[in-house]
Design an enzyme around this catalytic site. Structure first.
Site, PDB file in Angstrom:
ATOM      1  N   SER A  45       0.836  -1.192   0.000  1.00 53.19           N
ATOM      2  CA  SER A  45       0.000   0.000   0.000  1.00 53.19           C
ATOM      3  C   SER A  45       0.874   1.246   0.000  1.00 53.19           C
ATOM      4  O   SER A  45       2.107   1.169   0.086  1.00 53.19           O
ATOM      5  CB  SER A  45      -0.911   0.019   1.230  1.00 53.19           C
ATOM      6  OG  SER A  45      -0.143   0.221   2.409  1.00 53.19           O
ATOM      7  N   LYS A  46       0.234   2.406  -0.065  1.00 54.39           N
ATOM      8  CA  LYS A  46       0.961   3.670  -0.100  1.00 54.39           C
ATOM      9  C   LYS A  46       1.793   3.880   1.162  1.00 54.39           C
ATOM     10  O   LYS A  46       2.763   4.633   1.149  1.00 54.39           O
ATOM     11  CB  LYS A  46      -0.015   4.828  -0.292  1.00 54.39           C
ATOM     12  CG  LYS A  46      -0.647   4.854  -1.683  1.00 54.39           C
ATOM     13  CD  LYS A  46      -1.549   6.060  -1.854  1.00 54.39           C
ATOM     14  CE  LYS A  46      -2.122   6.093  -3.275  1.00 54.39           C
ATOM     15  NZ  LYS A  46      -3.008   7.255  -3.473  1.00 54.39           N
ATOM     16  N   ARG A  47       1.409   3.232   2.241  1.00 54.59           N
ATOM     17  CA  ARG A  47       2.176   3.371   3.473  1.00 54.59           C
ATOM     18  C   ARG A  47       3.575   2.780   3.334  1.00 54.59           C
ATOM     19  O   ARG A  47       4.463   3.059   4.133  1.00 54.59           O
ATOM     20  CB  ARG A  47       1.438   2.689   4.626  1.00 54.59           C
ATOM     21  CG  ARG A  47       0.205   3.453   5.092  1.00 54.59           C
ATOM     22  CD  ARG A  47      -0.560   2.694   6.146  1.00 54.59           C
ATOM     23  NE  ARG A  47      -1.124   1.455   5.614  1.00 54.59           N
ATOM     24  CZ  ARG A  47      -1.834   0.592   6.321  1.00 54.59           C
ATOM     25  NH1 ARG A  47      -2.057   0.829   7.596  1.00 54.59           N
ATOM     26  NH2 ARG A  47      -2.316  -0.490   5.762  1.00 54.59           N
TER      27      ARG A  47
END
Length: 482
Positions: free
Chosen positions: A245-247
């Site tokens: 994910s973007k994290r």
């Protein structure tokens, strides 16, 4: 095997995710390996979330990776009449029906199922309406959706080319909606119709689409079409084994371009996520991938995206590039960082000196920014000062080096090397105990290209200016260090 027809069908609701890029690559490689056709289709029936910006970004990402398509791009938003025609055919032949149940009625049924502790499935209220009942509801202007008739206790077999035979029980499905009240299609219907209409032979996609498969198989059969073969790829996870994910940092394909990665390196790395060739080979040219790739060597387990390994691989590709090409790429990233190298020959020497430290384009800034900064503008790394200036002796070395540098003529690597070694021997010190304080003094850093090359590239005048500045400023930092 007849020539396959495969498709990549992203939804334009954001940038091309790196996991989706891997899916596109596997489809492209499979088509190229078997002399097939690679089709690009944009699944944009979600009008609220689809954007032209996302579509353009997808195109740009694929072109950057070199994934050229043979047909398309087709947009589902241009094919609405086809979906409506197929839906009417299914309703006319009894494979589907209109449902007039209101949102409130359906909500009440869901609540009743919840209270009874059972999963909710549509109960088929409208499945057997008479013609007169349907006419009455239509005359009342009741909104309606189209539902597919699902026969109970039916086994839906999916002979998956990666997972093996996967069997779904139709009793886990209800008569699901495939056309909305405005008579526009939902994903599973438009996708199945397009696959049939475009003669898709193989659907290669992520395992997150596996729950869609029985619905699409049933739609294909309701259309009187043979479903394509399916191959569900394992997911791409982060280093912790969780969904990427973007994290986790960059997940959009073009973000990796901005980070200074090479498309050919990223293609190589993505190809190795879940696929392996025979032997221990890790680095493949695109032509080798096209010649070797096949689905029978794709694993079932999720792959872990390792940025460090990608960076290492990118460095291997960087090292193979001609110096002129590396210099051109480095110049672009120096410009992005606000530096404007004017002397092409000097820049080429700097790139050559950085050498195998250049793993990604921004490394030219990391290891060479001080070449482009004014003699009094580069910063001293506190960690470097702390490590290499532990006593007054190192400060004295910097001051004493000014006379040495002034006397070296010609100011070239070989002569600098000879004089530095003799100087260190005269002082009774190991060469590194002389060179490292000088490196920190003239570059502000403790790592970088060969110091001797660095000194020559900077030039005698600049080196002397920097040593003088260091003699003035380092004592202050040393005093602060305490």
């Amino acid at each position: 095997m007849s020539a396959p027809r495969v498709r990549f069908a992203p939804s334009p609701t954001g940038s091309l995710h790196i996991g989706s890029a891997r899916t596109a690559l596997f489809n492209w490689l499979y088509a190229r390996r078997h002399g097939g056709t690679f089709i690009l289709r944009i699944d944009d029936t979600d009008a609220e979330r689809s954007t032209e910006e996302s579509t353009s970004s997808i195109f740009e990402s694929m072109k950057w990776l070199g994934l050229d398509w043979d047909e398309g791009p087709y947009a589902q938003s241009d094919r609405l009449e086809l979906y409506q025609e197929r839906a009417r055919q299914m309703i006319e032949n009894g494979a589907a029906y209109f449902c007039y149940c209101s949102k409130e009625e359906l909500a009440a049924k869901r609540e009743a199922a919840r209270k009874e502790g059972r999963p909710y499935r549509y109960d088929g209220t409208c499945r057997n309406l008479s013609d007169s009942e349907r006419k009455r509801l239509d005359s009342e202007g009741r909104p309606k959706v189209a539902r597919l008739k699902i026969e109970p206790d039916e086994s839906i077999l999916t002979p998956d080319l990666i997972l093996g035979d996967v069997v779904f029980d139709s009793s886990t499905l209800d008569d699901f909606i495939f056309m909305k009240p405005d008579f526009t299609p939902l994903y599973n219907f438009s996708s199945a119709v397009d696959d049939a209409d475009m003669n898709i032979t193989h659907v290669i996609r992520g395992q997150d689409h596996l729950p869609n498969t029985p619905k699409q198989i049933l739609i294909s059969k309701a259309l009187g079409m043979e479903p394509p073969k399916f191959a569900h790829l394992p997911m791409v996870h982060n280093a912790r084994g969780q969904k990427l994910s973007k994290r986790d940092g960059a997940v959009g394909t073009l973000e990796f371009r901005e980070m200074g990665f090479l498309p050919e390196a990223l293609v190589n790395y993505l190809a190795r996520l879940a696929w392996s060739a025979e032997g221990e080979q890790e680095i493949f040219t695109t032509e080798e991938l096209k010649a070797k790739f096949d689905l029978d060597r794709v694993g079932k387990s999720p792959s872990r995206f390792d940025l460090k390994k990608l960076t290492w691989l990118n460095g291997q590709y960087m090292n193979e590039k001609p110096l002129s090409e590396k210099t051109e790429g480095a110049a672009l990233f120096l410009n992005k960082a606000g530096y404007e190298p004017e002397n092409a020959e000097r820049l080429e020497r700097i790139v050559e000196a950085v050498g195998d430290r250049l793993h990604t384009w921004p490394d030219i800034v990391t290891y060479g920014s001080y070449f482009f900064e004014e003699d009094g503008a580069y910063e001293f790394d506190p960690a470097a000062v702390k490590k290499w200036f532990r006593s007054e002796a190192e400060l004295e070395t910097v001051r004493a080096a000014e006379s040495l540098i002034e006397s070296i003529d010609p100011f070239e690597v070989d002569e600098i090397d000879k004089r530095m070694r003799a100087w260190a021997e005269e002082r009774g010190e190991k060469l590194i105990r002389v060179l490292q304080p000088l490196r920190v003094a003239v570059t502000g850093k403790q790592v970088g290209p060969s110091l001797l090359e660095t000194l020559e590239i900077l030039g005698k005048e600049s080196v002397l200016n920097r040593l003088e500045r260091a003699s003035e400023e380092l004592p202050k930092m040393y005093a602060q260090k305490g």
